[in-house]
Design an enzyme around this catalytic site. Structure first.
Site, PDB file in Angstrom:
ATOM      1  N   ASN A  33       0.860  -1.444  -0.078  1.00  0.00           N
ATOM      2  CA  ASN A  33      -0.065  -0.024  -0.022  1.00  0.00           C
ATOM      3  C   ASN A  33       0.805   1.252  -0.010  1.00  0.00           C
ATOM      4  O   ASN A  33       1.421   1.610   1.196  1.00  0.00           O
ATOM      5  CB  ASN A  33      -0.956   0.051   1.215  1.00  0.00           C
ATOM      6  CG  ASN A  33      -1.596   1.337   1.349  1.00  0.00           C
ATOM      7  OD1 ASN A  33      -2.026   2.078   0.411  1.00  0.00           O
ATOM      8  ND2 ASN A  33      -2.593   1.292   2.510  1.00  0.00           N
ATOM      9  N   TRP A  34       1.125   1.849  -1.159  1.00  0.00           N
ATOM     10  CA  TRP A  34       1.915   3.085  -1.624  1.00  0.00           C
ATOM     11  C   TRP A  34       1.295   4.395  -0.769  1.00  0.00           C
ATOM     12  O   TRP A  34       1.969   5.366  -0.647  1.00  0.00           O
ATOM     13  CB  TRP A  34       2.399   3.233  -2.881  1.00  0.00           C
ATOM     14  CG  TRP A  34       3.249   2.040  -3.350  1.00  0.00           C
ATOM     15  CD1 TRP A  34       3.830   1.167  -2.326  1.00  0.00           C
ATOM     16  CD2 TRP A  34       3.764   1.825  -4.489  1.00  0.00           C
ATOM     17  NE1 TRP A  34       4.815   0.269  -3.176  1.00  0.00           N
ATOM     18  CE2 TRP A  34       4.822   0.556  -4.541  1.00  0.00           C
ATOM     19  CE3 TRP A  34       3.450   2.526  -5.725  1.00  0.00           C
ATOM     20  CZ2 TRP A  34       5.280   0.152  -5.659  1.00  0.00           C
ATOM     21  CZ3 TRP A  34       4.275   2.034  -7.059  1.00  0.00           C
ATOM     22  CH2 TRP A  34       5.005   0.848  -6.852  1.00  0.00           C
ATOM     23  N   LYS A  35      -0.073   4.198  -0.487  1.00  0.00           N
ATOM     24  CA  LYS A  35      -0.694   5.435   0.221  1.00  0.00           C
ATOM     25  C   LYS A  35      -0.333   6.755  -0.755  1.00  0.00           C
ATOM     26  O   LYS A  35      -0.253   6.411  -2.011  1.00  0.00           O
ATOM     27  CB  LYS A  35      -0.316   5.772   1.453  1.00  0.00           C
ATOM     28  CG  LYS A  35      -0.374   4.432   2.496  1.00  0.00           C
ATOM     29  CD  LYS A  35      -0.208   4.664   3.890  1.00  0.00           C
ATOM     30  CE  LYS A  35      -0.304   3.533   4.599  1.00  0.00           C
ATOM     31  NZ  LYS A  35      -0.441   3.591   6.127  1.00  0.00           N
TER      32      LYS A  35
ATOM     33  N   HIS B 122      -9.808   1.022   4.768  1.00  0.00           N
ATOM     34  CA  HIS B 122      -8.396   1.395   5.326  1.00  0.00           C
ATOM     35  C   HIS B 122      -8.845   2.369   6.635  1.00  0.00           C
ATOM     36  O   HIS B 122      -9.465   3.295   6.558  1.00  0.00           O
ATOM     37  CB  HIS B 122      -7.403   1.751   4.234  1.00  0.00           C
ATOM     38  CG  HIS B 122      -6.226   1.945   4.924  1.00  0.00           C
ATOM     39  ND1 HIS B 122      -5.711   2.911   5.697  1.00  0.00           N
ATOM     40  CD2 HIS B 122      -4.959   1.144   4.955  1.00  0.00           C
ATOM     41  CE1 HIS B 122      -4.328   2.619   6.216  1.00  0.00           C
ATOM     42  NE2 HIS B 122      -4.056   1.415   5.636  1.00  0.00           N
TER      43      HIS B 122
ATOM     44  N   GLU C 238      -6.034  -5.003  10.558  1.00  0.00           N
ATOM     45  CA  GLU C 238      -5.012  -3.835  10.881  1.00  0.00           C
ATOM     46  C   GLU C 238      -5.333  -3.032  12.017  1.00  0.00           C
ATOM     47  O   GLU C 238      -6.129  -2.110  11.923  1.00  0.00           O
ATOM     48  CB  GLU C 238      -4.895  -3.068   9.486  1.00  0.00           C
ATOM     49  CG  GLU C 238      -4.547  -3.713   8.370  1.00  0.00           C
ATOM     50  CD  GLU C 238      -3.794  -2.564   7.384  1.00  0.00           C
ATOM     51  OE1 GLU C 238      -2.916  -2.637   7.113  1.00  0.00           O
ATOM     52  OE2 GLU C 238      -4.431  -1.562   6.902  1.00  0.00           O
TER      53      GLU C 238
HETATM   54  P1  PGA Z   1       2.429   0.104   7.931  1.00  0.00           P
HETATM   55  O1  PGA Z   1       0.808   0.394   7.158  1.00  0.00           O
HETATM   56  O2  PGA Z   1       2.801  -0.897   7.392  1.00  0.00           O
HETATM   57  O3  PGA Z   1       3.007   1.490   7.402  1.00  0.00           O
HETATM   58  O4  PGA Z   1       2.063   0.197   9.395  1.00  0.00           O
HETATM   59  C1  PGA Z   1      -0.008  -0.624   6.862  1.00  0.00           C
HETATM   60  C2  PGA Z   1      -1.208  -0.119   6.287  1.00  0.00           C
HETATM   61  O5  PGA Z   1      -1.870   1.106   6.571  1.00  0.00           O
HETATM   62  O6  PGA Z   1      -1.873  -0.650   5.226  1.00  0.00           O
END
Ligand code: PGA
Length: 262
Positions: free
Chosen positions: A9-11, A94, A166
């Protein structure tokens, strides 16, 4: 056995040329693994150019979000229908979308239904906040998030769904506390149980459940080893080709060890 799913997930990071460079580096390091499915979730803008560059034997694409209506006067939105030819998956619900963009349970249910209706596999993210965790509300939260999100699907449709557990407090940008694999296992089992209670054993066994929250190459194995864990959703570490390809290699090693011992 299903393939281990590793999702990046590159956000809201990487413009088109940065994403192209990272893909190039990952392509150099990641082989075609029969048992591993590697999915990249870049920003919406970058999906199209990346889809032209990608080696589909190695990588699949996911969007990080989409709008639940198929078409119409919804300025600024992109629908699941528009993404049909581009992606295999869409990440839905998310915690950043729930928290920053106020996506509620009903919105997420509508998005999951739209995703499936358009032939795309949803990666539904669920997880409790720090406050909910400490108030002992984790199970209630997971129950509500899972049950509502899936409520418009048939049990056949459910089988294809991916659920990522998550815990919000474990996501790097929300605190990044490391969750203990034993605790993660309990919550993953609980999530499957919710699916089983509603849609039966077959559906509960077929859905894939991932873990996400500060996963990097040094700790990925601890989560991938959890019984019933089908993979990981990686945020921060997925922007670093060394760390992300390291996670893929860990998953590959683990699969081979498991197969050797069978
Ligand atoms: P992180 O993010 O690995 O930076 O904790 C995971 C996510 O938000 O899906």
């Amino acid at each position: 056995m299903t393939r281990t799913l590793i999702v990046a997930n590159w956000k809201m990071h990487l413009n088109a040329s940065q994403a192209s460079l990272l893909l190039h580096r990952l392509h150099e390091r990641i082989k075609i693994y029969r048992d591993i499915e590697v999915v990249l979730a870049p920003s919406m803008l970058v999906l199209q150019p990346l889809s032209l560059q990608i080696d589909r034997r190695k990588f699949r694409l996911a969007a990080q979000n989409a709008y639940h209506k198929d078409e119409g006067a919804y300025t600024g939105e992109v629908s699941f229908t528009m993404l049909q030819d581009l992606v295999h998956y869409v990440i839905i619900g998310h915690s950043e979308r729930r928290i920053y963009f106020h996506e509620d349970l009903d919105t997420i249910r509508d998005k999951v239904a739209a995703c499936v209706r358009n032939g795309i596999t949803p990666i539904l993210c669920v997880g409790e906040t720090h406050e909910e965790h400490h108030a002992g509300e984790t199970r209630q939260v997971l129950h509500d998030q899972v049950v509502t999100a899936l409520s418009d699907l048939t049990s056949d449709e459910i089988e294809d769904v991916v659920i990522a557990y998550e815990p919000v407090w474990a996501i790097s940008t929300f605190g990044g506390e490391l969750a203990k694999p034993d605790d993660v296992k309990k919550q993953m089992t609980f999530i499957r149980k919710q699916v089983e209670d509603l849609y039966g054993k077959a559906a509960a066994q077929k859905i894939r459940v991932l873990y996400g929250g500060s996963v990097d190459n040094s700790i990925a194995r601890g989560y991938l080893e959890i019984e019933g864990c089908d993979g990981v959703l990686v945020g921060g570490a997925s922007l670093n080709y060394h760390k992300f390809s390291g996670i893929v290699h860990e998953a590959y090693r683990l699969r081979n060890e498991v197969e050797d011992s069978e």
